[in-house]
Design an enzyme around this catalytic site. Sequence first.
Site, short mmCIF file in Angstrom:
data_model
loop_
_atom_site.label_atom_id
_atom_site.label_comp_id
_atom_site.label_asym_id
_atom_site.label_seq_id
_atom_site.Cartn_x
_atom_site.Cartn_y
_atom_site.Cartn_z
N GLY A 254 -7.74 6.16 -3.91
CA GLY A 254 -8.44 5.48 -2.83
C GLY A 254 -9.02 6.49 -1.87
O GLY A 254 -9.06 7.69 -2.15
N GLY A 255 -9.46 5.99 -0.72
CA GLY A 255 -10.12 6.87 0.24
C GLY A 255 -9.19 7.87 0.87
O GLY A 255 -9.63 8.93 1.34
N LYS B 186 3.12 9.53 -4.98
CA LYS B 186 2.12 9.08 -4.01
C LYS B 186 1.86 10.21 -3.03
O LYS B 186 2.80 10.79 -2.49
CB LYS B 186 2.63 7.84 -3.27
CG LYS B 186 1.71 7.34 -2.18
CD LYS B 186 2.32 6.13 -1.48
CE LYS B 186 1.44 5.65 -0.34
NZ LYS B 186 2.03 4.47 0.35
N ASP C 90 3.14 -5.68 6.27
CA ASP C 90 1.90 -5.61 5.49
C ASP C 90 2.11 -6.21 4.10
O ASP C 90 1.74 -5.61 3.09
CB ASP C 90 1.42 -4.16 5.39
CG ASP C 90 -0.05 -4.07 4.98
OD1 ASP C 90 -0.77 -5.08 5.13
OD2 ASP C 90 -0.47 -3.00 4.50
N VAL D 87 -2.21 8.05 -6.42
CA VAL D 87 -0.88 7.96 -7.01
C VAL D 87 -0.98 8.49 -8.43
O VAL D 87 -1.88 8.11 -9.18
CB VAL D 87 -0.36 6.50 -7.01
CG1 VAL D 87 1.00 6.42 -7.70
CG2 VAL D 87 -0.26 5.99 -5.59
#
Length: 864
Positions: free
Chosen positions: A83-84, A103, A196, A88
Amino acid sequence: MTDNTPHSFSGLPTSGGQAAEQRALEPENPTFSGQVTAGDTASSAALSSRIEFESVAEDLDDIEIEIVDLSSRYELQGSLGQGGMGEVQRAIDRHLRRLVAIKRVLGTMAGSRQALGRFLTEARSIAAISHFNIVQVYDYGRDRTGPFLILEYVDGPSLHDKLRTGPLGLDQALEIACQLCDGLALAHERGIIHRDIKPANILLTGRGEPKLTDFGLARQEQAGSDHTVAGAVLGTLDYMPPEQRRDATQVDGRSDLWSLAATLYQMVTCESPRVMELDRLPASLRPILAKALKTKPNERYQTALELRTALRECQRQTAHPLGPVAIGRIQPGQCRSCRAVNEVSRKFCAGCGSVLIEPCLQCHQPTGVWETFCGACGGNQSTLAVQRDAELNQAKQDVATLRRAYRYEDALAIAERVAALDHPRLEQHRAWAQHLAADLQRELGEQRSQVTRLLDEARAELTKYDYAAVQKLLESIPEEQRIVEVRDLLATVVAAKSEAAQLVKVVKEAVKNKQWEGLHEKTRRLLELRPDRADVRKLHCQLEEREAHRQNELAPPQTKAPSQRRWLPNSWPRIAGLAVAAVIMFAGLTKFGLVSPLVSESGPGNSQAGSGSSSWAGSHAGEIKRLRLGEIDIPLAWCPPGKFVMGSPIDEAGRDADEDQVTVELTRGFWLGQTEVTQELYQSVMRTNPSGIRGTGSQRPVEQVSFDDAIEFCSRLTTILQEQQALLPEWRVTLPTEAQWEYACRAGTTTTYHFGPTAAELSLYAWTRENSRDETHDVGLKRPNKWGLYDMHGNVSERCADWFGKPLQGGRDPIGPPKESSRVDRGGSWAEPSSRCRSAYRNGNDGTYRTIKLGFRFALIFSD
């Protein structure tokens, strides 16, 4: 409906396979990390952009993550998702031979104090929770490219990816939600609020079991250390309860339940919970989500267990009320399977061979399958079948809950009870339990192997006195899986780490202020804990020299021999060596070799004295030296000359008639094996291993040895060591006498056990009937006595050199009666009760007798 405020839903595609945390770095909706809003009226635009972590150039050393070489332990196998902010990766742990997910934050974010702090938050939050439905953190750290987390590898997709193919069936969605409730219940109990919860943060195993992940925004309720600014918004908007949108510091467990309910809505409808229309849900689920999604937390379910109970009831109502056990109305003699009508006297169907006569579900008397009521007790078979079905379905849920909590033994006990059922109407449950029992046995074995590997690795790190590394390894074992050895070692290491750190501070302060009084004892103790500290060793030697000078100056003039005055200032290297050897001695700290006296690498063969006794004469009780036989290390503890009372007082609990007390004087000291002779050492000397109980690594004590076997071992070892010039002719290996054995076991004590008068702490020092699980264990796992000797009260009983005589022999250096029918063995064993593990307990057996309860340890004695 709770909230109809429109806000966007967008998915972020990722590349590669799937494992723990692979979508968490860049979820499908923005994750807010610092946006402060004006309250409930904040616009979608204000909440839709990601708040970047502040990049700082300050030194991060105050955040306690060490810099390591990640590639030295893990073999990277490719990216699982990117991702940005980072990615991982899938990897193999070379030490433990298991798949893991790594990660990490990359690029400019790797230097961010906030990013590093968030990683620490995630690691510490999950470390406090041990549950199957929560992805486990195995380790954390920082290498030259930035921080990383080592996570449990999950072999299925995220729930977010799963929902791309369409909605889930109601039963599957409810099962996932119930399992997540189990995990959240434990997290909330530990004071951890996730903040979250969403499909991207729920990973699915190959069997479809959910695992909650990404605790980077978690809040510790009880710690009072949440650094979120009041008014800040954290989380993902579509799944965020109203109170969290106003102020992330005001959330509690009920906020997580709102997010889980929103996720459940999406599972069933496959639509974003941005706007939730409850009439799209099955009727049985509507009232549950309506309550879970209330605007005011006080009007929702108050705990995860309350929500789970409601969801389980919904599952029950959704299923067919009778299920596969329903039989309907059939004629006398009619088969339930093929519906053929038979003579009522038949036991099996003529058409398909199915059972026609079965036990009553209440009284177990034979009853025709067509009967509604049992002729013996009147029990309604249809009603009873429904009741038993409900009970067994509850048992299935209990097994699933126990399995997710890693309580495999409890889950296996229930599964085995169900597998033992023998009734045609309950066959589906029996088949399920038989299949599951095999899975549970495998998982239990894997669990035990994993704990053993981590414990072995911790012991290896302990030899380097890296207490922090040992603590991290042991704390990575889920609390429910920590066997007594893990708990004891962890408590010991934490105490040793704390004591060593405090002593370092005290010593530094004393040196700074030139306060030398009493510092010698503090450096001695510090060297026991940290013998790897060369600076402390140097300081200790200087203090030893200072103390020697001071004593020399204080002595009367006539005692100051000229040779002594000349020797002290001109023989610094020798003084240093003697000083270090003298002070590194056993303090009885703990088991597992935490105590670390200086190890002599020269061996007896390099003795300076003609008699061969100077180097190995011993000085302090419990002083340790080592012999080497190839790659095998053989530690020995010094037992100095002395007097003691052998036997037990008449009021000692469990006392036998042949234990009358006698006074014994041992005029010569001797070395005694710190542990019982291991299978590895015995195999090396005798080229055979007669043991009936064997373990990985052969560090269990050898057993099933006769008296002659033990004597032959001692003779061969003496010859081997002398041929290798590791032992002078004056020294020989032998069995200890009975007096020597009890003297060494007591180690200066007079109580029933060498640690105290009662057996309350026996499990900390010995393997006995109460804790051995009916087998021997690796030597040296329990705490030693004051002279550093392990397993004197248990593991295996130990052969002695004497004949078994009554009464006990006292006097100087007793060796027992000239001849009797039996040989002495001492100490308890893994199969004995506490009363047979006392310091004075003695037993006799034929010298040819062999048993898995009996082994030996050897003594090294000096003979003229």
